[in-house]
Enzyme design. Sequence first.
Site, mmCIF file in Angstrom:
data_model
loop_
_atom_site.group_PDB
_atom_site.id
_atom_site.type_symbol
_atom_site.label_atom_id
_atom_site.label_comp_id
_atom_site.label_asym_id
_atom_site.label_seq_id
_atom_site.Cartn_x
_atom_site.Cartn_y
_atom_site.Cartn_z
ATOM 1 N N ASN A 1 47.986 54.914 15.722
ATOM 2 C CA ASN A 1 48.615 56.459 15.755
ATOM 3 C C ASN A 1 47.934 57.008 14.382
ATOM 4 O O ASN A 1 48.392 58.206 14.666
ATOM 5 C CB ASN A 1 49.954 56.059 15.444
ATOM 6 C CG ASN A 1 50.849 55.097 14.735
ATOM 7 O OD1 ASN A 1 49.722 53.841 14.340
ATOM 8 N ND2 ASN A 1 52.285 55.298 14.966
ATOM 9 N N LYS B 1 39.833 45.447 10.148
ATOM 10 C CA LYS B 1 39.073 46.043 12.271
ATOM 11 C C LYS B 1 40.702 46.892 12.070
ATOM 12 O O LYS B 1 41.669 46.729 12.233
ATOM 13 C CB LYS B 1 39.549 44.523 12.865
ATOM 14 C CG LYS B 1 39.040 44.478 14.069
ATOM 15 C CD LYS B 1 40.365 43.785 15.192
ATOM 16 C CE LYS B 1 41.027 44.268 14.876
ATOM 17 N NZ LYS B 1 40.629 45.361 16.690
ATOM 18 N N GLY C 1 51.251 47.233 14.082
ATOM 19 C CA GLY C 1 51.071 46.967 15.122
ATOM 20 C C GLY C 1 52.815 46.821 15.762
ATOM 21 O O GLY C 1 53.631 46.449 14.897
ATOM 22 N N SER C 2 52.346 46.156 16.978
ATOM 23 C CA SER C 2 53.606 45.517 18.128
ATOM 24 C C SER C 2 54.308 44.230 17.343
ATOM 25 O O SER C 2 53.533 43.566 16.493
ATOM 26 C CB SER C 2 53.681 44.920 19.551
ATOM 27 O OG SER C 2 52.313 43.989 18.984
ATOM 28 N N PRO D 1 55.297 41.829 19.303
ATOM 29 C CA PRO D 1 55.158 40.336 19.875
ATOM 30 C C PRO D 1 53.551 40.007 19.560
ATOM 31 O O PRO D 1 53.241 38.869 19.078
ATOM 32 C CB PRO D 1 55.075 40.536 21.032
ATOM 33 C CG PRO D 1 54.834 41.488 21.528
ATOM 34 C CD PRO D 1 55.725 42.420 20.443
ATOM 35 N N GLU E 1 54.498 44.979 9.073
ATOM 36 C CA GLU E 1 54.897 46.295 9.768
ATOM 37 C C GLU E 1 54.813 46.661 11.183
ATOM 38 O O GLU E 1 53.832 47.318 11.716
ATOM 39 C CB GLU E 1 53.965 47.390 9.208
ATOM 40 C CG GLU E 1 55.014 49.037 8.587
ATOM 41 C CD GLU E 1 55.114 49.832 10.018
ATOM 42 O OE1 GLU E 1 55.791 49.312 11.095
ATOM 43 O OE2 GLU E 1 54.346 50.396 9.787
ATOM 44 N N CYS F 1 56.208 55.018 14.244
ATOM 45 C CA CYS F 1 57.188 53.595 14.530
ATOM 46 C C CYS F 1 57.812 53.062 13.946
ATOM 47 O O CYS F 1 58.923 52.845 13.966
ATOM 48 C CB CYS F 1 56.032 52.348 13.732
ATOM 49 S SG CYS F 1 55.903 52.521 12.117
ATOM 50 N N GLU G 1 61.220 50.061 22.573
ATOM 51 C CA GLU G 1 60.671 50.900 21.568
ATOM 52 C C GLU G 1 59.700 52.098 23.383
ATOM 53 O O GLU G 1 58.610 51.094 23.082
ATOM 54 C CB GLU G 1 58.989 50.618 19.974
ATOM 55 C CG GLU G 1 58.973 51.572 19.961
ATOM 56 C CD GLU G 1 58.362 51.010 18.661
ATOM 57 O OE1 GLU G 1 57.718 51.239 17.504
ATOM 58 O OE2 GLU G 1 57.683 49.794 18.685
ATOM 59 N N GLU H 1 54.163 48.519 1.560
ATOM 60 C CA GLU H 1 53.889 49.144 1.796
ATOM 61 C C GLU H 1 53.769 51.056 1.449
ATOM 62 O O GLU H 1 54.748 51.052 1.550
ATOM 63 C CB GLU H 1 52.907 49.734 2.964
ATOM 64 C CG GLU H 1 52.043 48.462 3.931
ATOM 65 C CD GLU H 1 51.879 48.669 5.229
ATOM 66 O OE1 GLU H 1 52.032 49.725 5.698
ATOM 67 O OE2 GLU H 1 50.475 48.083 5.645
#
Length: 519
Positions: free
Chosen positions: A182, A205, A257-258, A260, A279, A313, A416, A493
């Site tokens: 995003n 990455k 990211g997510s 999981p 995060e 997020c 979410e 961050e």
Amino acid sequence: MMYHLRSTAFNTLRHYSKDTKIFSDKILSESHQATSPLNFVLGKRVDAQGSSSFQLIAPATGKVLRNIPNSNEQDISEAVLAARHTFKSWSKWTGFERGKVLKTAAELIRNKVDDLAYTEVLDTGKPIWEARYDILGCADTIEYYGGLAGGIKGDFMQLSGGSFAYTVREPLGVVGGIGAWNFPFQMAAWKSAPALACGNTMVFKPSQVTPLTAVMLGEIYQRAGLPGGCYNVVQGEGETGQILCSHSDIDKVTFTGSVPTGSRIMETCAKGIKHVTLELGGKSPLIIFSDADLDNAVKGAILANFSNQGQVCSNGTRVFVEESIAEDFLAKLIERVDNMKIGDPYHEDTTVGATISSQQAQIVEGYIDNAKKEGATVVYGGERVTPSDPNLAGGIYLRPCILVNCTDDMTVVRKEVFGPVLSLLTFKSEEEVVARANDTEFGLAGGVFTRDLQRAHRVVAAMEAGSIYVNNYNVYPVGVPFGGYKKSGIGRENGEDSLNYYSQIKSVYFEGGDVECPY
């Protein structure tokens, strides 16, 4: 996450560029993104060696831009080896010297803001003015850490008998960074700047969906004087990220990211006792009391739900409005959202761009359909919009959606969505709404609109979230830490505190007298 503007700066930045007729094929040609290698190792673009590949699709048009090879174990090992080798010298530079490189990079980013923003739009489908502001915010962040680099130091402690101790703050080593789609340039900047300021090197990455601008950042760092190998980029899908996290010569992983995926990364890092910053997701509450400035509250709710097509997020997607003003709030909200312009993200007056992918659009639409089945009512939007420009026919454009008659147990209220869906809930008392706001496994952000200063402090103190906004939302000034409670993450961050997550303390004791030994 993103930065937001006050109105005067907003209008100025919307017209920062005079040339709005930039098309995808021209951008690809001018920035060499169509055919240039997208891995970046030892200061130059290199081809990946993986046998599999994935398609890069422009969200605004739905067109396939190119195939990108997945980086394999050899690619990652070469990037990590380059980072490890360069770490030996980069970590010996003074903080002041490292800071000069970062400050130079920040200025180069500002000089290249349009090229970066155009490419970011190609990657993400977000409006050009949003992308431009993201890029300029990243320049500020990199400059900020450039300023902090020279002040990274330990402490001195005078002890009895002429003895003393001191601490030294040292880098961790090689950092593996994994970004989300995003805010791709922001991910690379927010993770690399504090890491480099502390003397670490990095292998980054980006998301396979948005691979382009992370490499451009590498080229900017190189021109700023960063030694080759300090910042490297590897492209790939989930397996590439797993290889990077599990590499034996990676000392820390920072991931956005997510939940999981973050959980799996944390498990992988635990096996090697690696440092980790996560995060992750959010389902943040925005509480609007009856004494709030209603127009500001409406604007705050829009910023909390519909920026970047709702793909943020920290978004405050659970909007709790005190019962006595709910009807007026909803009317003003619908009126303002109805003025949002959906369409070509390269046009300066577009306020809703393309959703990142058809898969994500289907997820969002699934949440809306399920919400209706569970009893919610769509009072505005939620449907796909077909732009008049035939060049955009392959893109997916969703009208912002407002749901009412929502309850706390609905799937759309608890999960979410990561799309432009606002769930409106009502409340009667402060105690009630705080309890409901905290009733979630997430704790990334939250917001409060009220004129009552004492109430604001009470609610902020009671809310279980890492970032809370009073009478605004999604504002991230440089230097203010960002991160979450609960399952929303570990670490911070964007602020000075993040230096603690990219460095370690060495304690040194000096004896000033004879050794006392009872043996």
